[in-house]
Design an enzyme around this catalytic site. Sequence first.
Site, PDB file in Angstrom:
ATOM      1  N   PHE A  36       0.834  -1.208   0.000  1.00  0.00           N
ATOM      2  CA  PHE A  36       0.000   0.000   0.000  1.00  0.00           C
ATOM      3  C   PHE A  36       0.870   1.261   0.000  1.00  0.00           C
ATOM      4  CE2 PHE A  36      -1.951   2.754   3.491  1.00  0.00           C
ATOM      5  CZ  PHE A  36      -2.509   3.662   2.597  1.00  0.00           C
TER       6      PHE A  36
ATOM      7  N   ASP B 122       9.633  -7.215  -3.302  1.00  0.00           N
ATOM      8  CA  ASP B 122       8.430  -7.588  -2.570  1.00  0.00           C
ATOM      9  C   ASP B 122       8.179  -9.087  -2.757  1.00  0.00           C
ATOM     10  OD1 ASP B 122       5.794  -5.453  -1.742  1.00  0.00           O
ATOM     11  OD2 ASP B 122       5.629  -7.626  -1.543  1.00  0.00           O
TER      12      ASP B 122
ATOM     13  N   ALA C  40      10.991   2.341   7.857  1.00  0.00           N
ATOM     14  CA  ALA C  40       9.574   2.597   8.098  1.00  0.00           C
ATOM     15  C   ALA C  40       9.209   1.922   9.419  1.00  0.00           C
ATOM     16  CB  ALA C  40       8.746   2.035   6.946  1.00  0.00           C
TER      17      ALA C  40
ATOM     18  N   TYR D 242       4.654  -7.540  15.836  1.00  0.00           N
ATOM     19  CA  TYR D 242       4.890  -6.319  15.049  1.00  0.00           C
ATOM     20  C   TYR D 242       5.630  -5.273  15.894  1.00  0.00           C
ATOM     21  CZ  TYR D 242       3.634  -2.493  11.821  1.00  0.00           C
ATOM     22  OH  TYR D 242       3.645  -1.436  10.934  1.00  0.00           O
TER      23      TYR D 242
ATOM     24  N   LYS E 288       9.488  -4.207  15.304  1.00  0.00           N
ATOM     25  CA  LYS E 288       9.808  -2.839  14.857  1.00  0.00           C
ATOM     26  C   LYS E 288      10.744  -2.163  15.864  1.00  0.00           C
ATOM     27  CE  LYS E 288       7.396  -2.145  10.972  1.00  0.00           C
ATOM     28  NZ  LYS E 288       8.053  -1.861   9.676  1.00  0.00           N
TER      29      LYS E 288
END
Length: 310
Positions: A11, A31, A112, A143, A147
């Site tokens: 996205f 990807d 990111a 997650y 991160k």
Amino acid sequence: MKVLVTGGAGFIGSHLCDRLVSEGHDVVCLDNLCTGELSNIAQLQGNPRFRFVLADAALPITLEVDRVAHLASPASPVDYGRLAVETMMVNSLGTYHALEVARKNKARFLLASTSEVYGDPLESPQEEEYNGNVNPIGPRACYDEAKRFAEALTSSYQRIYGLHAVILRIFNTFGPRMRREDGRVVPNFILQAIAGQPITVYGDGTQTRSFCYVDDLVEGMYRALHTDAAVGEVINMGNDEEMTVLELADRVKEITGSGSSITYQPLPEDDPRKRRPRLEKARALLGWEPEVELEDGLRRVVEWFQKAPA
Ligand code: UDP
């Protein structure tokens, strides 16, 4: 300039690829399509400035580039719950391999990261100095903690190798190319409203979020990749207009003219109560400001869902 974008068919990644190519840069988009989609990059295929590599960002790669933007990761609670191990691998091993590409090329590195590093925050708004309140073994830990590891690894590369890196903590972002089955609140509410189905509010709907339109985010990312003052910094990126989930449901109903009812469902475990970024650093360092009004952005997503094949 040649830029590696991991997660470039996702996205946000695909919008970043569009922007980079349109500014005349060469892009290598990597990807594995676990949540990315070829349709997101169809407009770039065949462009001599763009190359798609079907590969898992958790594996080593060798490449000559000037910039590395590491975005590869499932990013919706539904996806990272389903792909928990993959999420941890791409944010740990994948960050390591992406950092190695940057180190070997003396390339600038953009990580990111996410507002999820703040967990269920005990401070609001969240500023970059806040260290967060994360459950290390809950359903979101795959997650959040991965991160956090990615941030720690990036910081270590800065200290040990003098790598030029910028860490962006991205808050809730929405826009065209979110998948129908993504599970996040904006696509869920819009699709439910358009179909006249009940809108699924989790918990009592008083939890808050602040929603950023994808073009604003990509502008910030583009600036972060090119601004020397951003090197070595951790920067929140999002929109600071905070609202409850119930307010969002009302706005979506208004925009779509939908008569959908609201149905309440259980709040997922560890769902943050509040989320709102402090954006002073982004404003000061990047001269950046989110510009797209929520309603404009929501309208664009409604149109996109109405046009995109189901
Ligand atoms: N949410 C909701 N209904 C949905 C999907 C999400 O009420 O159909 C809530 C969710 O519990 C959370 C907020 O909306 O409080 C944002 O959820 P999302 O999954 O979009 O992202 P998060 O900010 O939790 O990562």
